[in-house]
Motif scaffolding. Sequence first.
Motif, short mmCIF file in Angstrom:
data_model
loop_
_atom_site.label_atom_id
_atom_site.label_comp_id
_atom_site.label_asym_id
_atom_site.label_seq_id
_atom_site.Cartn_x
_atom_site.Cartn_y
_atom_site.Cartn_z
N GLU A 1 0.88 -1.29 -0.14
CA GLU A 1 0.12 -0.18 -0.09
C GLU A 1 0.99 1.11 0.12
OE1 GLU A 1 -3.18 2.35 3.12
OE2 GLU A 1 -2.50 0.03 3.29
N ALA B 1 -0.63 0.45 -8.60
CA ALA B 1 -1.76 -0.06 -7.63
C ALA B 1 -2.10 -1.15 -7.74
CB ALA B 1 -2.97 1.26 -7.44
N ASP B 2 -2.56 -1.81 -9.15
CA ASP B 2 -2.94 -3.06 -9.19
C ASP B 2 -1.81 -4.11 -9.58
OD1 ASP B 2 -2.07 -1.78 -11.55
OD2 ASP B 2 -3.92 -2.43 -12.66
N SER C 1 0.54 -7.05 -9.57
CA SER C 1 0.45 -8.38 -8.92
C SER C 1 1.70 -9.02 -8.67
CB SER C 1 -0.04 -9.36 -10.04
OG SER C 1 -0.14 -10.72 -9.24
N THR D 1 -1.94 -9.06 -18.73
CA THR D 1 -2.54 -7.87 -18.97
C THR D 1 -3.37 -7.68 -20.43
OG1 THR D 1 -1.01 -6.49 -17.62
CG2 THR D 1 -2.17 -5.21 -19.14
#
Length: 741
Positions: free
Chosen positions: A512, A522-523, A525, A739
């Motif tokens: 975070e 932010a996304d 993996s 993606t």
Amino acid sequence: MDAMAAIKQTFFQECEEQLAELEIGLLAIQDGDVNPETVNAVFRAVHSIKGGAGAFSLDDLVHFAHVFETAMDHLRAGRLAPSHEVLKTMLRAMDVLADFVRAARDGGCVDAERSQTLAKELRALDPDGSGAGSEMDDEEIAFEPVLMDQSMFDDELEAAAAPPVRLFTIRFRPKATLYAKANETALLLREIGLLGEMAIACDASALPLLSELDPEGGYLSWTIELLTTQDEAAIREVFEFVEWDCDLDIESDAASAAPDDIDLAALIQKMQATVEAELSALSPPPTRVDPLAEASRKDADASADPGVIDLAKARQKKSEQAVGEHLGPKPDQGAAGGASQPTIRVDLDRVDRLINLVGELVINQAMLAQRVMEAGLARASGVATGLDELEQLTREIQDSVMAIRAQPVKSVFQRMPRLVREVAAMTGKLVRLVTEGENTEVDKTVIERLADPLTHMIRNAIDHGLESPEARAAAGKPEEGLVHLSALHRSGRIVIEVSDDGAGINRARVKEIAASKGLIAADASLSDEEIDNLIFLPGFSTAPSISDISGRGVGMDVVRRSIQALGGRISITSRPGRGSTFTMSLPLTLAVLDGMVVTVAGQTLVVPLTAIVETLQPKIADVHGFGGGARVIAIREHFTPLIDVGRELDYRGENADPLACVALLVESEGGVRSALLVDAILGQRQVVIKSLEANYRHVPGIAAATILGDGRVALILDVDAVVASSRADSAAFEQSLATAG
């Protein structure tokens, strides 16, 4: 002035050793070591620092050391129990004592308020309660001088002008350690002679046969009759720095006497009779007679004065006998048991110069071997044979010189307990530091650059890793947190680990924070390992606010850069609720290494031999594709990533044919194995490491450079960096596929 400066420098070097011994002893006592010798060693360390400081008029240091020494004397005498609070105070006092030493050496001053507070706490440890009154020693006592008529006291002054003379009997027997520490008996006796009239008798009854004589042993003892106006304290002051290395007994007559009350001639005659009796009693053991020793004894008796023994002549004769060709110790005897090995202090610049010359010798030896090979001389020729011998000799010289620079990591580890105490006090946490492998040796250059990374990691472990005492108690853990610092040799490298038993890495919070700072998407993996490694990114910090300990985001990224600059790697493993472990792997030396010389796309590279497990020739049935151009190779029923070194270093744009190449099975940090694909192996040799960053710039995948026998520059491969780069490329490819899907 130069001589005094050199002596003073030696004093400060010895102070560092005494401080190290002091800290080791106090920590041992804190851990329950009740051995009296441990307490005595701690007392001696403080006493030695005080005595040396007094010789250079370092008054502040002497004063504080005296207060510290007094408290240690209470502990040594059993009047003070070694409780946790007492030892905590003494450890803090040791830190202040170290500050006084460094201030005297480097200039500057010590926090006066802190030192005075510690001095008061030390005085308060006096079990008799008299320590508090000694605070008056630090204060000025104002007084008004009063004019008095002394004429009425003339008679008393005349009577007091002649101090009483006392007779002391001193029995002095040096131990072997007294001579091992460069102390001289003759100088001690000379100092005793300055106190008054004396008569000396030497007891040589403990002397062994000459064939069994240990030149470093202590066999003689002395009985001294001293007439002096001084007290017993003045006599003991002469033996102040050797009192632990000798047996000393001082007796005094009960009554005082004037100088004329004692017949000195009669006393000397009595001593002469004692000496004659002792000399006549000397004889070889009845079960064994050494003719040479017997002849030497008779010659000595015939030429010796039956009166007072001449100490200087006795010492000189003993030395001459010890170094005689036929009077030396037996081959299997050696030095006396427990005697320390002799050492010398050498300026580090001289050692560095020697290291550089050995490096040039290695390069020239390689060049000579290259010229011989190019000349086509047969291996059986005299030149080739001599060259092989030169190579072996060069290797032995190099190993010996590198051993000179090798030092135990103890010098760095000993700085950490104070750091732990200070950070624990600032954070309000209870912390215990456990060290292991302090005697693991590594090149001095590596040691000098280890201090800052270790400091960062220890602070990080306490501030971020360990919970507060309340949180630990709620989690069922001991309130005292544990930080473990260890060092060991593994596969030709030194591995240093810093671990704690704290809460571990909060991976959700780390991810975070990294996303909020724009360090990752932010996304994104990420695996657990990748999340853990986010703490090494520049500017990353989990501290909620800036403090004296952390919060500025200049900690772990600095650690990683420092370790990489040493040619090392750092990794982290963490288990939630059970703690984290940081592992640093560093080369043992920054001067030379054994490497495998290979070719890749027309370029010559050196692969460190310590990273290579085995070499093999790939077969078509063993090589398999793995998506995105990645390949694996089957090695004994295990699939191992196959990495094309030429492709990773951008030497070529397409993957090489594995059937035309050689695979090097290597092991990187964490035990991960990979197969590096190179075009050919030229051979194995020892190379001198040259810094690439200092002479050019940092090159990804390259650790350093070297000079080959033909004068060409070859790059030394950074195996861990190449493997990590390949894994990152594979992860990026998989991420792009996800993606796109």
